[in-house]
Design an enzyme around this catalytic site. Structure first.
Site, PDB file in Angstrom:
ATOM      1  N   GLY A 175       2.304   2.157  -3.190  1.00 51.95           N
ATOM      2  CA  GLY A 175       2.359   2.485  -4.615  1.00 51.95           C
ATOM      3  C   GLY A 175       2.988   1.618  -5.457  1.00 51.95           C
ATOM      4  O   GLY A 175       3.277   1.869  -6.623  1.00 51.95           O
ATOM      5  N   THR A 176       3.045   0.430  -5.106  1.00 55.88           N
ATOM      6  CA  THR A 176       4.026  -0.535  -5.792  1.00 55.88           C
ATOM      7  C   THR A 176       3.442  -1.009  -6.898  1.00 55.88           C
ATOM      8  O   THR A 176       4.208  -1.186  -7.888  1.00 55.88           O
ATOM      9  CB  THR A 176       4.469  -1.813  -4.852  1.00 55.88           C
ATOM     10  OG1 THR A 176       3.117  -2.296  -4.247  1.00 55.88           O
ATOM     11  CG2 THR A 176       5.419  -1.339  -3.653  1.00 55.88           C
ATOM     12  N   THR A 177       2.177  -1.336  -6.751  1.00 53.23           N
ATOM     13  CA  THR A 177       1.442  -1.595  -8.097  1.00 53.23           C
ATOM     14  C   THR A 177       1.468  -0.573  -9.215  1.00 53.23           C
ATOM     15  O   THR A 177       1.649  -0.726 -10.354  1.00 53.23           O
ATOM     16  CB  THR A 177      -0.075  -1.933  -7.933  1.00 53.23           C
ATOM     17  OG1 THR A 177      -0.301  -2.828  -7.075  1.00 53.23           O
ATOM     18  CG2 THR A 177      -0.780  -2.429  -9.258  1.00 53.23           C
ATOM     19  N   ARG A 205       5.803   5.832   1.186  1.00 52.65           N
ATOM     20  CA  ARG A 205       4.566   6.558   1.334  1.00 52.65           C
ATOM     21  C   ARG A 205       4.148   7.305   2.762  1.00 52.65           C
ATOM     22  O   ARG A 205       4.892   6.680   3.873  1.00 52.65           O
ATOM     23  CB  ARG A 205       3.465   5.994   1.101  1.00 52.65           C
ATOM     24  CG  ARG A 205       2.191   6.858   0.775  1.00 52.65           C
ATOM     25  CD  ARG A 205       1.048   5.882   0.297  1.00 52.65           C
ATOM     26  NE  ARG A 205      -0.014   6.764  -0.128  1.00 52.65           N
ATOM     27  CZ  ARG A 205      -1.338   6.282  -0.703  1.00 52.65           C
ATOM     28  NH1 ARG A 205      -1.139   4.985  -1.074  1.00 52.65           N
ATOM     29  NH2 ARG A 205      -2.246   6.751  -1.232  1.00 52.65           N
ATOM     30  N   HIS A 213       8.412  -7.233  -0.840  1.00 57.36           N
ATOM     31  CA  HIS A 213       8.011  -6.268   0.525  1.00 57.36           C
ATOM     32  C   HIS A 213       9.244  -6.518   1.564  1.00 57.36           C
ATOM     33  O   HIS A 213       8.986  -5.912   2.591  1.00 57.36           O
ATOM     34  CB  HIS A 213       6.948  -6.528   0.984  1.00 57.36           C
ATOM     35  CG  HIS A 213       5.543  -6.332   0.014  1.00 57.36           C
ATOM     36  ND1 HIS A 213       5.429  -5.063  -0.815  1.00 57.36           N
ATOM     37  CD2 HIS A 213       4.688  -7.217  -0.649  1.00 57.36           C
ATOM     38  CE1 HIS A 213       4.479  -5.230  -1.445  1.00 57.36           C
ATOM     39  NE2 HIS A 213       3.652  -6.499  -1.540  1.00 57.36           N
ATOM     40  N   TYR A 243       5.909   8.234  -2.947  1.00 57.37           N
ATOM     41  CA  TYR A 243       4.854   8.209  -3.796  1.00 57.37           C
ATOM     42  C   TYR A 243       4.017   9.746  -3.931  1.00 57.37           C
ATOM     43  O   TYR A 243       3.661   9.958  -4.819  1.00 57.37           O
ATOM     44  CB  TYR A 243       3.511   7.491  -2.623  1.00 57.37           C
ATOM     45  CG  TYR A 243       2.392   7.532  -3.307  1.00 57.37           C
ATOM     46  CD1 TYR A 243       2.018   6.266  -4.377  1.00 57.37           C
ATOM     47  CD2 TYR A 243       1.430   8.227  -2.956  1.00 57.37           C
ATOM     48  CE1 TYR A 243       0.800   6.206  -4.665  1.00 57.37           C
ATOM     49  CE2 TYR A 243       0.017   8.137  -3.370  1.00 57.37           C
ATOM     50  CZ  TYR A 243      -0.095   6.985  -4.507  1.00 57.37           C
ATOM     51  OH  TYR A 243      -1.474   7.045  -5.092  1.00 57.37           O
ATOM     52  N   LYS A 257       0.909  -1.188  -0.178  1.00 59.22           N
ATOM     53  CA  LYS A 257       0.075  -0.048   0.077  1.00 59.22           C
ATOM     54  C   LYS A 257       0.939   1.402   0.119  1.00 59.22           C
ATOM     55  O   LYS A 257       0.571   2.380   0.539  1.00 59.22           O
ATOM     56  CB  LYS A 257      -1.049   0.029   1.067  1.00 59.22           C
ATOM     57  CG  LYS A 257      -1.978  -1.213   1.126  1.00 59.22           C
ATOM     58  CD  LYS A 257      -2.438  -1.572  -0.225  1.00 59.22           C
ATOM     59  CE  LYS A 257      -3.388  -0.421  -0.711  1.00 59.22           C
ATOM     60  NZ  LYS A 257      -3.664  -0.809  -2.119  1.00 59.22           N
TER      61      LYS A 257
END
Length: 313
Positions: free
Chosen positions: A57-59, A144, A122, A209, A55
Site C-alpha cells: 500500500g505504499t503508493t 499488510r 523498502h 493497510y 505491494k
C-alpha cells in the site's frame, strides 16, 4: 559480495544476496544502490519517509501523504496528483534517487526538493543510514496482511523481472515462507519498524493497510498530526479530510489518466501501481493449507511482540 549468502528463487532466474539479514536483488543493481544510500545519503530533520515492503500500500500512502502536505499550496482540484503519478512526487531512494540503471525524472540534487522532502524506501530499519535513525525525521511504515501481500507481489511479476510469466504459486509460497522475498523476510521487516514505533512513537508511525482501508479519515488525521501538519478545526468542519480521502482513494487514482498510461523506471506500468486494492482477495487464490501454514508461521514469528494479522476466521 562474494562473502555474503546468495540464493536463487524457485522457478526463477532472479538471484538474491543477503545483506544485514535481508534479501536484495543482485541484478539490477538494487544491492549496490542500498550500499550507496548508506554511504552517501544526508538526511534533514524535516524529511518524511514512507517505508514498507512492495505491494503493501505504499503508493496509496504516497498519495495521501502528498495531498496532506501539499494542501496549503494547492487545493484538491489543482493538485499535482492530477498530472503526476505518486511515484513521481514521492521519490524512492533505492529505485529512483540512487539508481543509475534507469532514466527517470528526478532531481539531480535532493536539496532541490522543497521542505519537507517526501521520500520512500523498502529498506529494512537495520539497513537505513544512521542519520535517518538519529535525526528528527519521521517515518510512516505501512504493513499488510502477509497472505494478501504475497498474492499481490506475485500478480505483478515483481518476483522475476527477466520473465514474462508468473512464477508458480506454490514456488512463490515456499520462498515467501522461507523469507526469500525482495527486501524481506516479511515478518522480520515488519517487526523492526513495529518495535521502533513502540519505543519511539514520535519517530515511526506504524500503519496497517487493512485499518487504513476501514477507517481512512481517522488514520489520515493521525498521519497529519504525526508529521506536524494537523488539520485545523476549520479544515475538519469544511470536510478537507474526507475530500483528500476520496480524491486519493484507489478507485479514483486508478481512473486518472496520468496513472493509466506510461511506465515508471522504464519497466513498471503506471497502471500496475493501482490494482484492486481489496482486503482479503487472497481467499480467491490461496489454498487453505497455505493459509494454515502462514498462520502458524505468523504465531511463531510474532509471539510476544503485540503485532498481529488476521489470516484465519
Amino acid at each position: 559480495m562474494q562473502s555474503l549468502p546468495m540464493t536463487t528463487m524457485l522457478g526463477s532466474t532472479s538471484k538474491l544476496i543477503m545483506y544485514e539479514n535481508f534479501w536484495y536483488v543482485i541484478n539490477p543493481s538494487l544491492f549496490r544502490n542500498v550500499l550507496s544510500i548508506q554511504k552517501h545519503f544526508v538526511v534533514k530533520d524535516k524529511d518524511i519517509f514512507i517505508a514498507g515492503l512492495p505491494k503493501t500500500g505504499t503508493t496509496w500512502l504516497k498519495s495521501l501523504l502528498f495531498a496532506t502536505v501539499d494542501r496549503t499550496n494547492h487545493p484538491i482540484d489543482k493538485s499535482l496528483l492530477l498530472t503526476h503519478h505518486p511515484q513521481e512526487l514521492v521519490y524512492n531512494l533505492e529505485s529512483d534517487v540512487y539508481n543509475e540503471a534507469f532514466v527517470y525524472p528526478r532531481p539531480n540534487n535532493l536539496n532541490e526538493l522543497p521542505s519537507p522532502r517526501l521520500l520512500s524506501t523498502h529498506i529494512s530499519y537495520t539497513s537505513l543510514p544512521k542519520s535517518i535513525k538519529t535525526f528528527g525525521c519521521r517515518i510512516l511504515y505501512i504493513c499488510r496482511n502477509p497472505v494478501d501481500m504475497f498474492v499481490k507481489k506475485r500478480e505483478i511479476n515483481e518476483y522475476d523481472q527477466d520473465s514474462l510469466t508468473l512464477p508458480r504459486l506454490e514456488d512463490f509460497f515456499e520462498d515467501f515462507c522461507e523469507g526469500k522475498v525482495i527486501f524481506g523476510p516479511f515478518f522480520e521487516h515488519a517487526l523492526e519498524y513495529w518495535k521502533i514505533s513502540l519505543e519511539q512513537p514520535y519517530k515511526v508511525l506504524f500503519l496497517k493497510y487493512e485499518d487504513l482501508k476501514d477507517y481512512p479519515s481517522n488514520h489520515l488525521k493521525r498521519l497529519a498530526e504525526f508529521i506536524g501538519m494537523p488539520f485545523s478545526p476549520q479544515e475538519e468542519s469544511e470536510g478537507v479530510i474526507q475530500e483528500i480521502v476520496e480524491f486519493c482513494s484507489i478507485k479514483n487514482m486508478k481512473e486518472l489518466d496520468v496513472n493509466k498510461n506510461g511506465v515508471i523506471n522504464n519497466f513498471f506500468e503506471k497502471k500496475s501501481y493501482f490494482r484492486k486494492g481489496e482486503v482479503g482477495d487472497w481467499a480467491n487464490h490461496v489454498k487453505p493449507s497455505m493459509v494454515e501454514r502462514i498462520h502458524k508461521l505468523m504465531q511463531e514469528k510474532l509471539e510476544g511482540s503485540g503485532l498481529s494479522f488476521k489470516v484465519l476466521p
